[in-house]
Write an enzyme that holds these catalytic residues in place. Structure first.
Site, PDB file in Angstrom:
ATOM      1  N   CYS A   1       5.624   6.088   4.781  1.00  0.00           N
ATOM      2  CA  CYS A   1       4.482   5.370   4.189  1.00  0.00           C
ATOM      3  C   CYS A   1       3.957   6.085   2.953  1.00  0.00           C
ATOM      4  O   CYS A   1       3.083   5.569   2.252  1.00  0.00           O
ATOM      5  CB  CYS A   1       3.352   5.216   5.207  1.00  0.00           C
ATOM      6  SG  CYS A   1       3.883   4.327   6.657  1.00  0.00           S
TER       7      CYS A   1
ATOM      8  N   ASP B   1      -4.892 -10.757  -0.571  1.00  0.00           N
ATOM      9  CA  ASP B   1      -3.547 -11.326  -0.445  1.00  0.00           C
ATOM     10  C   ASP B   1      -2.766 -11.172  -1.749  1.00  0.00           C
ATOM     11  O   ASP B   1      -3.277 -11.425  -2.840  1.00  0.00           O
ATOM     12  CB  ASP B   1      -3.654 -12.815  -0.068  1.00  0.00           C
ATOM     13  CG  ASP B   1      -2.281 -13.419   0.225  1.00  0.00           C
ATOM     14  OD1 ASP B   1      -1.412 -12.715   0.766  1.00  0.00           O
ATOM     15  OD2 ASP B   1      -2.094 -14.613  -0.099  1.00  0.00           O
ATOM     16  N   HIS B   2      -1.506 -10.754  -1.617  1.00  0.00           N
ATOM     17  CA  HIS B   2      -0.651 -10.518  -2.779  1.00  0.00           C
ATOM     18  C   HIS B   2      -1.272  -9.536  -3.763  1.00  0.00           C
ATOM     19  O   HIS B   2      -1.318  -9.771  -4.970  1.00  0.00           O
ATOM     20  CB  HIS B   2      -0.239 -11.843  -3.450  1.00  0.00           C
ATOM     21  CG  HIS B   2       0.804 -12.565  -2.642  1.00  0.00           C
ATOM     22  ND1 HIS B   2       0.481 -13.251  -1.483  1.00  0.00           N
ATOM     23  CD2 HIS B   2       2.147 -12.652  -2.780  1.00  0.00           C
ATOM     24  CE1 HIS B   2       1.596 -13.746  -0.966  1.00  0.00           C
ATOM     25  NE2 HIS B   2       2.621 -13.386  -1.719  1.00  0.00           N
TER      26      HIS B   2
ATOM     27  N   HIS C   1       0.843  -1.197   0.000  1.00  0.00           N
ATOM     28  CA  HIS C   1       0.000   0.000   0.000  1.00  0.00           C
ATOM     29  C   HIS C   1       0.880   1.251   0.000  1.00  0.00           C
ATOM     30  O   HIS C   1       2.084   1.179   0.261  1.00  0.00           O
ATOM     31  CB  HIS C   1      -0.999   0.015   1.172  1.00  0.00           C
ATOM     32  CG  HIS C   1      -0.402   0.174   2.543  1.00  0.00           C
ATOM     33  ND1 HIS C   1      -1.175   0.403   3.661  1.00  0.00           N
ATOM     34  CD2 HIS C   1       0.885   0.134   2.984  1.00  0.00           C
ATOM     35  CE1 HIS C   1      -0.395   0.486   4.734  1.00  0.00           C
ATOM     36  NE2 HIS C   1       0.852   0.340   4.349  1.00  0.00           N
TER      37      HIS C   1
ATOM     38  N   GLU D   1      -0.463  -5.053  11.612  1.00  0.00           N
ATOM     39  CA  GLU D   1       0.300  -4.598  10.442  1.00  0.00           C
ATOM     40  C   GLU D   1       1.761  -5.036  10.571  1.00  0.00           C
ATOM     41  O   GLU D   1       2.404  -5.419   9.595  1.00  0.00           O
ATOM     42  CB  GLU D   1       0.204  -3.075  10.347  1.00  0.00           C
ATOM     43  CG  GLU D   1       0.798  -2.496   9.085  1.00  0.00           C
ATOM     44  CD  GLU D   1       0.664  -0.977   9.070  1.00  0.00           C
ATOM     45  OE1 GLU D   1      -0.148  -0.478   8.282  1.00  0.00           O
ATOM     46  OE2 GLU D   1       1.362  -0.300   9.842  1.00  0.00           O
TER      47      GLU D   1
ATOM     48  N   HIS E   1       4.922   0.134  -0.318  1.00  0.00           N
ATOM     49  CA  HIS E   1       5.711  -0.824   0.472  1.00  0.00           C
ATOM     50  C   HIS E   1       4.720  -1.875   0.940  1.00  0.00           C
ATOM     51  O   HIS E   1       3.513  -1.740   0.729  1.00  0.00           O
ATOM     52  CB  HIS E   1       6.378  -0.114   1.659  1.00  0.00           C
ATOM     53  CG  HIS E   1       5.394   0.482   2.609  1.00  0.00           C
ATOM     54  ND1 HIS E   1       4.763   1.679   2.370  1.00  0.00           N
ATOM     55  CD2 HIS E   1       4.874   0.021   3.768  1.00  0.00           C
ATOM     56  CE1 HIS E   1       3.932   1.938   3.357  1.00  0.00           C
ATOM     57  NE2 HIS E   1       3.964   0.950   4.213  1.00  0.00           N
TER      58      HIS E   1
ATOM     59  N   HIS F   1       3.422  -5.306   3.740  1.00  0.00           N
ATOM     60  CA  HIS F   1       3.398  -5.907   5.083  1.00  0.00           C
ATOM     61  C   HIS F   1       2.878  -7.332   4.994  1.00  0.00           C
ATOM     62  O   HIS F   1       2.120  -7.680   4.081  1.00  0.00           O
ATOM     63  CB  HIS F   1       2.454  -5.136   6.016  1.00  0.00           C
ATOM     64  CG  HIS F   1       2.835  -3.710   6.243  1.00  0.00           C
ATOM     65  ND1 HIS F   1       3.893  -3.348   7.042  1.00  0.00           N
ATOM     66  CD2 HIS F   1       2.305  -2.556   5.781  1.00  0.00           C
ATOM     67  CE1 HIS F   1       3.984  -2.019   7.065  1.00  0.00           C
ATOM     68  NE2 HIS F   1       3.038  -1.513   6.295  1.00  0.00           N
TER      69      HIS F   1
END
Lengths: 141, 135
Positions: free
Chosen positions: B35, B81-82, B16, B125, B41, B43
């Protein structure tokens, strides 16, 4: 009001089986947990009590005392046991030792002891079957 | 009957970038710091789901874990996801902070749950920060 939590671990085996059902239905609903020879987990038990800090000691309850209560009331009968065969709640009452029912059984063992001691009340019991699976019981409202 | 709670932890990896269209470049950098890095980047998020309900007399369960897993997989993991969260339709008009992601996951799951009442969704996170939404 302060909540205080003590963690303890125990290792036990179990399986899931409803005597009223066919083998097929047990296997369909419970999957691998229905294997009759059982399997085991390292459980983590979290016991939370709530109360006011004592003005003299600064304690809600003495953690050593709580540790002993958990050991006597729960671990002495759950640790290194087969829950279905050796623990009365499951062996005699034929309750299925799901994580939910283990949390309830632990609560029912702990609650009278904590109540009787006065001062704090049992607020929550959480049982981790694995780090990713847990159940919680807060008593009947 | 006894009311109890069943909890389960899942993991999803996503990227994100925190950037509000309504703020200037400078304000964005001041607000979001690292951020706000233009390329984003990522998580490994831990999604903790707690479901409350009566313990079923026949199964001893609040909710069947296999069904819960399937629901979370379909409604949440396959969606996020991904992925890059900024490209999900949910985040066209809002910044994909973990606060907003937690609320989004709660709303998606609330409607998809097989049984029981969704008590909370907790999104971790990193190991040091997490967010919880109870509706």
């Amino acid at each position: 009001m302060i909540e205080l939590t003590r963690r303890a671990t125990f290792s036990a085996s179990h399986y899931y089986w409803n005597e009223a059902w066919s083998q097929e239905k047990n296997e369909a609903i419970f999957g691998r947990c229905a294997r009759r020879n059982g399997h085991g987990h390292n459980y983590t038990l979290e016991v939370t009590v709530a109360g006011e800090a004592d003005p003299v000691t600064g304690f809600v309850v003495d953690l050593k005392w709580l540790k002993d209560v958990i050991e006597r009331a729960v671990l002495a009968e759950f640790d290194h046991r087969h829950l279905n065969l050796e623990v009365p709640e499951f062996a005699e009452q034929k309750l299925i030792p799901t994580t939910e029912n283990i949390a309830i059984a632990a609560w029912q063992r702990l609650e009278p002891v904590v109540s009787e001691a006065g001062g704090a009340r049992l607020s929550r019991v959480r049982v981790y079957e694995t780090p990713e699976i847990f159940a919680e019981y807060r008593g009947e409202k | 009957m006894a009311m109890a709670y069943f909890g389960r932890r899942y993991m999803l990896s996503a990227s994100h970038r925190l950037h509000a269209e309504s703020l200037s470049e400078e304000e964005n950098r001041a607000t979001y710091g690292k951020c706000n890095n233009p390329h984003g980047h990522g998580h490994n998020y831990v999604v903790e789901v707690l479901v409350g309900g009566e313990v079923d007399r026949e199964t001893g369960m609040v909710v069947n874990m296999a069904t819960l897993d399937e629901t979370v997989r379909e409604a949440v993991l396959e969606r996020f996801d991904h992925t890059n969260l900024n490209f999900d339709p949910l985040f066209v008009n809002q910044v994909p902070t973990t606060e907003n992601l937690t609320k989004a996951v709660f709303d998606v799951l609330k409607h998809a749950l097989p049984a029981g009442k969704l008590e909370y969704v907790r999104m971790e996170e990193t190991e040091n920060n997490f967010f919880e939404f109870r509706g």
